[in-house]
Motif scaffolding. Sequence first.
Motif, PDB file in Angstrom:
ATOM      1  N   LEU A  89       0.835  -1.201   0.000  1.00 33.13           N
ATOM      2  CA  LEU A  89       0.000   0.000   0.000  1.00 33.13           C
ATOM      3  C   LEU A  89       0.871   1.254   0.000  1.00 33.13           C
ATOM      4  O   LEU A  89       0.614   2.206  -0.749  1.00 33.13           O
ATOM      5  N   PHE A  90       1.911   1.259   0.836  1.00 37.44           N
ATOM      6  CA  PHE A  90       2.827   2.396   0.884  1.00 37.44           C
ATOM      7  C   PHE A  90       3.554   2.570  -0.444  1.00 37.44           C
ATOM      8  O   PHE A  90       3.672   3.692  -0.959  1.00 37.44           O
ATOM      9  N   TYR A  91       4.013   1.460  -1.020  1.00 36.67           N
ATOM     10  CA  TYR A  91       4.784   1.545  -2.257  1.00 36.67           C
ATOM     11  C   TYR A  91       3.910   1.981  -3.435  1.00 36.67           C
ATOM     12  O   TYR A  91       4.413   2.553  -4.400  1.00 36.67           O
ATOM     13  N   SER A  92       2.609   1.726  -3.362  1.00 36.56           N
ATOM     14  CA  SER A  92       1.693   2.153  -4.416  1.00 36.56           C
ATOM     15  C   SER A  92       1.697   3.672  -4.563  1.00 36.56           C
ATOM     16  O   SER A  92       1.465   4.204  -5.657  1.00 36.56           O
ATOM     17  N   PHE A  93       1.958   4.377  -3.467  1.00 32.55           N
ATOM     18  CA  PHE A  93       2.091   5.837  -3.518  1.00 32.55           C
ATOM     19  C   PHE A  93       3.535   6.237  -3.805  1.00 32.55           C
ATOM     20  O   PHE A  93       3.783   7.125  -4.625  1.00 32.55           O
TER      21      PHE A  93
END
Length: 277
Positions: A89-93
Amino acid sequence: MKTYLKLVNFEFNRCAKLYAVLIGMTVVSQLIAVFAASRGYINQLNEALYQNKIPKAQFLSETGEISMFEVVNNVWFYLPIVICITAILFYSFFIWYVEWMGKNTFIYRLLMLPTSRMTIFWSKLTTIALMIFGLVSIQLILLLIESQLLEVLVASEFRLDLSVRQIIEVSLYLSILLPKSFVSFVSYYGVGFTLLFLSFTAILFERSFRLKGLIMGLIFGGTLFLLFGSPVIAREFFGFDWLYPGEILVIEVVLGILVIAISSWVSHYLLHKRVTV
């Protein structure tokens, strides 16, 4: 297509170290869960049989056999799953904002590539998808290995063997990651990828208009997600139960495709007309 594949390869190589850490952490932690669960059960068994002199049949009737149920509900098992989900989820941003970091922002080079700027969008989306399905595949393989390991560590008379499907059903996390039916798969991953599309578009709004764009992106994403979930919202909160579950699923699929199409079109517009560096 060639540029797209190169960008996918570039994006995946950039997150390879993080991905390897997530995989390694998951493997080690879940193997610890197998050893911890089996060791705890064997200690309990030895104490009952040899210290308290409890008959084997009585122990089994009172305590029962060990199974993968004890393993998948061990904190060492599900904690890496939670960490992996959070990291993705963090890496998606981060996969977008990393392009703007540093003195010589890499986004200049990407936006000047002799191809459609949407290639950047699709390559980042593909990278996230590969990360997700790669981890899911590894988890499925791990379940098979862990089941075999439990069979080695605990004698058959004290062990209840479960099939992979049964193991998945007794774990909340696994039942979401590895749905038991195609309908559940479409439901869970359809919602996930719809949110991913909307998140990407919201990021492009922010990159285009900065603070004002952040608000625009949140409104855009929230509105389309409400549209996507409107059949379920209408049934659960307003009592409109005039549709069968199968009909709701069909409507959700159609709305999901519509939302993704709108999100893609807006992202195309923003990338080509509005995104600033």
